[in-house]
Design a protein around this motif. Structure first.
Motif, short mmCIF file in Angstrom:
data_model
loop_
_atom_site.label_atom_id
_atom_site.label_comp_id
_atom_site.label_asym_id
_atom_site.label_seq_id
_atom_site.Cartn_x
_atom_site.Cartn_y
_atom_site.Cartn_z
N GLU A 185 0.80 -1.21 0.00
CA GLU A 185 0.00 0.00 0.00
C GLU A 185 0.84 1.27 0.00
O GLU A 185 0.32 2.36 -0.21
CB GLU A 185 -0.93 0.02 1.22
N HIS A 186 2.12 1.13 0.25
CA HIS A 186 2.99 2.29 0.38
C HIS A 186 3.27 2.88 -1.00
O HIS A 186 3.90 2.26 -1.84
CB HIS A 186 4.28 1.89 1.09
N ILE A 187 2.80 4.08 -1.23
CA ILE A 187 2.91 4.73 -2.54
C ILE A 187 4.13 5.65 -2.53
O ILE A 187 4.23 6.54 -1.69
CB ILE A 187 1.63 5.53 -2.85
N PHE A 208 16.73 13.43 -4.23
CA PHE A 208 15.88 12.42 -3.60
C PHE A 208 16.27 11.01 -4.04
O PHE A 208 16.28 10.09 -3.24
CB PHE A 208 14.41 12.70 -3.92
N HIS A 209 16.63 10.85 -5.30
CA HIS A 209 16.98 9.52 -5.82
C HIS A 209 18.30 9.00 -5.27
O HIS A 209 18.57 7.80 -5.36
CB HIS A 209 17.00 9.52 -7.34
N GLN A 210 19.12 9.85 -4.69
CA GLN A 210 20.37 9.39 -4.09
C GLN A 210 20.09 8.34 -3.01
O GLN A 210 20.85 7.41 -2.84
CB GLN A 210 21.16 10.55 -3.50
N LYS A 211 19.00 8.51 -2.28
CA LYS A 211 18.65 7.57 -1.20
C LYS A 211 17.41 6.75 -1.51
O LYS A 211 17.21 5.71 -0.89
CB LYS A 211 18.43 8.34 0.10
N HIS A 212 16.58 7.19 -2.43
CA HIS A 212 15.29 6.55 -2.67
C HIS A 212 15.07 6.36 -4.17
O HIS A 212 14.20 7.02 -4.76
CB HIS A 212 14.16 7.37 -2.06
N ALA A 213 15.82 5.48 -4.76
CA ALA A 213 15.75 5.27 -6.22
C ALA A 213 14.40 4.73 -6.67
O ALA A 213 14.05 4.86 -7.84
CB ALA A 213 16.87 4.34 -6.66
N ASP A 214 13.63 4.16 -5.76
CA ASP A 214 12.34 3.56 -6.13
C ASP A 214 11.18 4.56 -6.12
O ASP A 214 10.04 4.19 -6.33
CB ASP A 214 12.02 2.38 -5.23
N PHE A 262 6.59 12.39 4.62
CA PHE A 262 5.27 12.00 4.12
C PHE A 262 5.28 10.64 3.43
O PHE A 262 4.36 9.85 3.60
CB PHE A 262 4.71 13.05 3.17
N LEU A 263 6.31 10.34 2.66
CA LEU A 263 6.33 9.09 1.90
C LEU A 263 6.66 7.88 2.76
O LEU A 263 6.25 6.77 2.44
CB LEU A 263 7.32 9.17 0.73
N PHE A 264 7.41 8.08 3.84
CA PHE A 264 7.87 6.94 4.59
C PHE A 264 7.32 6.86 5.99
O PHE A 264 7.75 6.03 6.78
CB PHE A 264 9.41 6.92 4.62
N LYS A 265 6.36 7.71 6.33
CA LYS A 265 5.74 7.59 7.65
C LYS A 265 4.83 6.37 7.66
O LYS A 265 4.26 5.98 6.66
CB LYS A 265 4.99 8.86 8.04
#
Length: 181
Positions: free
Chosen positions: A55-57, A77-83, A177-180
């Motif tokens: 469910e995590h968008i 942002f993609h340096q740590k979160h490529a997905d 917001f994305l990873f809470k």
């Protein structure tokens, strides 16, 4: 706690403990189970992780005709979160169509020079999102009146002002917001 470790802060954590301690949630655990635990309890814990991941968008909608033309925020942002994927549109009207078609974890809106029109457009977009609230980050590249700022605070979660550290602040807010959980 786990959230303070940079490499671990976005990993869903389950804890198996001999103690029944709800403080584990405050330490960053997605859930906890009390020992002794049977196979069914472990399966439930893994099921919770699976649902969270499904469910995590990790998709961000950027509404901006000008400021975010360069790729600096996305690259940072993609340096740590490529997905994580970014979709950019130039107008709120385009954003409303995107929001109907796909799910997003967060919206970044650069309201541009026409503050009153930008506020009105975002209010309309927020009404459309009432069924599925999405965090909204407003990016401002100029000073606005206190009255306009109050209106923006009602329709957004965060306001980020243009500064040398604006992209870093946007990245931090996106992570929240994305990873809470």
């Amino acid at each position: 706690p786990f959230p303070t470790y940079e490499k671990l802060k976005n990993i869903p954590v389950h804890i198996i403990s001999a103690f029944d301690d709800s403080r584990l949630h405050d330490a960053g655990a997605l859930a906890y189970v009390k020992k002794p635990i049977d196979r069914e309890g472990l399966e439930k814990a893994f099921s919770t992780i699976s649902v969270y991941l499904d469910e995590h968008i990790k998709r961000v909608l950027i509404i901006s005709a000008a400021h975010f033309k360069d790729e600096s925020l996305k690259e940072l942002f993609h340096q740590k979160h490529a997905d994580t994927s970014f979709v950019q549109v130039a107008t709120v009207e385009e954003a409303k169509h995107k929001l109907k078609d796909e799910k997003y974890g967060c919206v970044i809106a650069d309201i541009g020079k026409n503050i009153a029109g930008g506020i009105q457009d975002l209010q309309i977009m927020q009404q459309q999102m009432d069924d599925h609230p999405i965090p909204v980050i407003i990016y401002l590249d100029k000073d606005i009146s206190q009255a306009d700022e109050l209106k923006l605070k009602k329709i957004s979660d965060v306001i980020v002002r243009d500064s040398p550290s604006a992209n870093s602040r946007l990245k931090d807010e996106l992570e929240l917001f994305l990873f809470k959980v």
